[in-house]
Design a protein around this motif. Structure first.
Motif, PDB file in Angstrom:
ATOM      1  N   PRO A 178      -8.005  -6.511  -5.968  1.00 46.31           N
ATOM      2  CA  PRO A 178      -6.690  -7.166  -6.016  1.00 46.31           C
ATOM      3  C   PRO A 178      -5.674  -6.442  -5.137  1.00 46.31           C
ATOM      4  O   PRO A 178      -5.734  -5.218  -4.981  1.00 46.31           O
ATOM      5  CB  PRO A 178      -6.297  -7.074  -7.495  1.00 46.31           C
ATOM      6  N   PRO A 179      -4.735  -7.194  -4.531  1.00 45.50           N
ATOM      7  CA  PRO A 179      -3.727  -6.557  -3.656  1.00 45.50           C
ATOM      8  C   PRO A 179      -2.955  -5.436  -4.351  1.00 45.50           C
ATOM      9  O   PRO A 179      -2.659  -4.418  -3.726  1.00 45.50           O
ATOM     10  CB  PRO A 179      -2.803  -7.723  -3.288  1.00 45.50           C
ATOM     11  N   ALA A 180      -2.632  -5.613  -5.634  1.00 50.83           N
ATOM     12  CA  ALA A 180      -1.867  -4.571  -6.339  1.00 50.83           C
ATOM     13  C   ALA A 180      -2.674  -3.281  -6.443  1.00 50.83           C
ATOM     14  O   ALA A 180      -2.137  -2.176  -6.261  1.00 50.83           O
ATOM     15  CB  ALA A 180      -1.474  -5.064  -7.727  1.00 50.83           C
ATOM     16  N   ALA A 181      -3.979  -3.398  -6.729  1.00 48.26           N
ATOM     17  CA  ALA A 181      -4.833  -2.208  -6.831  1.00 48.26           C
ATOM     18  C   ALA A 181      -5.015  -1.567  -5.459  1.00 48.26           C
ATOM     19  O   ALA A 181      -5.038  -0.326  -5.333  1.00 48.26           O
ATOM     20  CB  ALA A 181      -6.191  -2.594  -7.427  1.00 48.26           C
ATOM     21  N   THR A 182      -5.140  -2.401  -4.428  1.00 49.44           N
ATOM     22  CA  THR A 182      -5.262  -1.869  -3.061  1.00 49.44           C
ATOM     23  C   THR A 182      -3.993  -1.113  -2.678  1.00 49.44           C
ATOM     24  O   THR A 182      -4.057  -0.018  -2.100  1.00 49.44           O
ATOM     25  CB  THR A 182      -5.509  -3.016  -2.065  1.00 49.44           C
ATOM     26  N   ALA A 183      -2.832  -1.701  -2.985  1.00 53.48           N
ATOM     27  CA  ALA A 183      -1.564  -1.048  -2.654  1.00 53.48           C
ATOM     28  C   ALA A 183      -1.422   0.288  -3.384  1.00 53.48           C
ATOM     29  O   ALA A 183      -0.949   1.284  -2.811  1.00 53.48           O
ATOM     30  CB  ALA A 183      -0.398  -1.972  -3.009  1.00 53.48           C
ATOM     31  N   GLU A 200       6.882  -2.143   2.583  1.00 52.36           N
ATOM     32  CA  GLU A 200       6.529  -3.379   3.296  1.00 52.36           C
ATOM     33  C   GLU A 200       5.216  -3.213   4.055  1.00 52.36           C
ATOM     34  O   GLU A 200       4.375  -4.117   4.083  1.00 52.36           O
ATOM     35  CB  GLU A 200       7.642  -3.771   4.280  1.00 52.36           C
ATOM     36  N   ALA A 201       5.036  -2.047   4.668  1.00 54.06           N
ATOM     37  CA  ALA A 201       3.795  -1.785   5.396  1.00 54.06           C
ATOM     38  C   ALA A 201       2.613  -1.690   4.439  1.00 54.06           C
ATOM     39  O   ALA A 201       1.524  -2.206   4.711  1.00 54.06           O
ATOM     40  CB  ALA A 201       3.930  -0.492   6.204  1.00 54.06           C
ATOM     41  N   ARG A 202       2.823  -1.046   3.303  1.00 58.76           N
ATOM     42  CA  ARG A 202       1.765  -0.923   2.294  1.00 58.76           C
ATOM     43  C   ARG A 202       1.302  -2.300   1.819  1.00 58.76           C
ATOM     44  O   ARG A 202       0.098  -2.580   1.772  1.00 58.76           O
ATOM     45  CB  ARG A 202       2.306  -0.109   1.120  1.00 58.76           C
ATOM     46  N   ASP A 203       2.273  -3.154   1.477  1.00 61.60           N
ATOM     47  CA  ASP A 203       1.922  -4.487   0.977  1.00 61.60           C
ATOM     48  C   ASP A 203       1.255  -5.333   2.057  1.00 61.60           C
ATOM     49  O   ASP A 203       0.365  -6.132   1.773  1.00 61.60           O
ATOM     50  CB  ASP A 203       3.164  -5.195   0.442  1.00 61.60           C
TER      51      ASP A 203
END
Length: 556
Positions: A178-183, A200-203
């Motif tokens: 999931p994007p949240a876990a990746t971030a 912003e770059a992280r997301d």
């Protein structure tokens, strides 16, 4: 020698594997209870931890002091495995060793006892690439391997693994991270490396990685080098990934939705000069459409303003239009990959799609006529239906309607009789509803049960129900039902033969009689309601056939 981030931060324990708790917790329980099967199949997208989990599994079943199913990471066995100082764990890439000869060589080593570990572990990556002969040669060994052997097969395409092979394996499906876990993982790595990573770059990295944590860490590695010691900005990531900026994507999507062909062509030319690829543009548009859909739906749930859902577009982007656009973009991707001129294909397809959307909107606008006599002289060309039987304002002389005559005025019997003939400008079926008696009770029942009607249509066709959700009943007569729609494309699509058939079937069943339905836009229906009924009768059958009779006032 520099070690890349995805190698440096490769998980050493099950607890470090991100986003695959359903796999790691099951494996830990199996190890604790000593119920580890002899063969596994790990499937899932690239970069989600399949091979890494296989290595941790090999370490866990060999560990001298396992803790709650986890390897301790400190004993001599764990250290030997992490340093690759053992011959008892063999990794085979089936993409480059896919023939029967390689599998025969592997089978010859199966019966040799492990030299330093309790078990020999064979990790075969991309197993779907094995030839049919090689896969068949492996069957017997997978079904009844020696006691000291464990197989872990990994693949990105489990459907290509022969069923005879899959049935002999315990299958674990790895999911996109999931994007949240990746971030969160990106933030942890950046903090450990002393990197200043902007949110912003992280997301953006998490979004571009599309569920692959290895890709996310590789992109972070490149962005850190590109930033040259400074903060890692979103623009750095976009430059490296070749993706569009938010403003470029919104302008491009707005041009498509609004049918602005010149602006769309100019923006595509600009993106081509910037070196953007056709596939990158389509992928970004798909993500943007998905985000807008999510925003619109959440706005509806929270009663937020719909204008906030698509601030870049002057026209409201309704869900059905966005879904149609997304479907076309998905269909476009394979043709781009197989074309020698992908950008040209993209330009032609997007321009054609924009023109289709513009035509759909303009075709639904009511046609204005200078006068009733001019409309009669037209003979009927403007009233011909082109939407599979649905009616627009032009089908009813631009301002017709089925409104009941107000108190004190009525059309004479001769006029009503004359009204049975087919009115100029269309067939008798197109305007019949204008001369029917209103069924107020039927309308009330239909409005009250409209959600149930849509659910019944959904059982016949999900697509039809999605178009029908944009409309609602506004009038019911003896033989007709009038549906008003907010968006032109909804009105147009329900008129197609396939969708019309499903809707009619449910409406007829609900009302218990044979009916037809007429689809109008909200604005058209409002005009029909406001029209003078005498003027309507004149437009329908001619002034010479209409007689206005004033009712006598009631005596006190």
């Amino acid at each position: 020698m520099y070690q890349t981030l995805y190698r440096k931060y490769r998980p050493r324990f099950f607890r470090d594997v991100v986003g695959q708790e359903h796999v790691t917790e099951t494996l830990k329980a199996a190890i604790r209870e000593k119920r580890v099967p002899h063969a596994f199949l790990f499937s899932g997208p690239r970069g989600t931890g399949k091979t890494t989990t296989a290595r941790i599994l090999a370490k866990a079943i060999s560990c001298e002091r396992p803790v709650d199913g986890e390897p301790c990471g400190e004993c001599s066995t764990c250290r030997r495995i992490e340093a690759w100082e053992t011959m008892d764990i063999l990794e085979l890439d089936a993409a480059s060793h896919r023939g029967i000869d390689e599998i025969r060589e592997l089978k010859e080593t199966l019966y040799l006892r492990p030299s330093t570990l309790p078990k020999k572990v064979y990790i075969i990556d991309e197993v779907h690439m094995l030839t049919p002969e090689a896969a068949n040669a492996l069957l017997k060994s997978l079904e009844e391997p020696p006691e000291h052997v464990l197989f872990v097969l990994a693949t990105t395409d489990p459907e290509k693994v022969p069923l005879t092979l899959r049935s002999r394996l315990m299958h674990f499906a790895f999911r996109p991270v999931p994007p949240a876990a990746t971030a969160a993982r990106l933030e942890y790595v950046a903090r450990e490396e002393g990197l200043e990573l902007r949110p912003e770059a992280r997301d953006l990295i998490a979004s571009l990685a599309a569920g692959g944590l290895r890709d996310a860490l590789a992109l972070l590695d490149m962005a850190a080098a590109f930033a040259q010691g400074g903060p890692i900005e979103a623009d750095h990531v976009r430059e490296l990934a070749g993706t569009l900026s938010e403003q470029e994507g919104k302008e491009l999507l707005a041009a498509v939705l609004e049918g602005e062909l010149a602006a769309l062509f100019a923006r595509l030319e600009k993106l081509e000069r910037q070196g953007k690829t056709a596939e990158q543009i389509v992928t970004y548009l798909l993500r943007l459409v998905k985000d807008i859909l999510a925003h619109n739906l959440s706005s509806v749930e929270g009663s937020a303003s719909k204008s906030e859902a698509a601030p870049f577009s002057r026209k409201p982007a309704d869900p059905a239009t966005l879904l149609t656009l997304a479907e076309r973009l998905v269909q476009l991707l394979p043709s781009l990959r197989g074309s020698p001129y992908p950008f040209l294909v993209l330009q032609v397809r997007l321009l054609a799609l924009a023109e289709t959307l513009r035509s759909s909107s303009s075709a639904a606008l009511p046609e204005r006529r200078p006068s009733p006599s001019a409309g009669m002289a037209e003979g009927g060309k403007a009233g011909t239906s082109t939407d599979g039987g649905t009616s627009s304002a032009s089908n009813v002389s631009g301002d017709g309607g089925g409104k009941v005559l107000p108190e004190g005025r009525k059309v004479s019997g001769n006029a009503r009789k004359a009204g049975r003939v087919s009115p100029p400008g269309g067939t008798s079926g197109e305007r019949t509803f204008l001369r029917e008696s209103e069924d107020a009770e039927g309308l009330a029942r239909l409005r009250e049960s409209w959600k149930e009607v849509i659910e019944e249509v959904k059982r016949l066709s999900v697509r039809t129900s999605s178009w029908l959700k944009g409309g609602y009943p506004v009038w019911v007569g003896e033989r007709s039902v009038v549906l008003a729609f907010r968006y032109p494309i909804h009105r147009k699509m329900v008129g197609e033969a396939e969708h019309r058939e499903h809707i009619l079937k449910v409406l007829r069943s609900f009302l218990g009689r044979p009916v037809e339905f007429v689809a109008l836009e909200e604005g058209e229906w409002e005009k029909l309601r406001e029209v003078d009924p005498v003027d309507l009768a004149v437009r329908l059958v001619g002034e010479d056939r209409v007689e206005v009779i004033e009712d006598e006032p009631d005596e006190a």
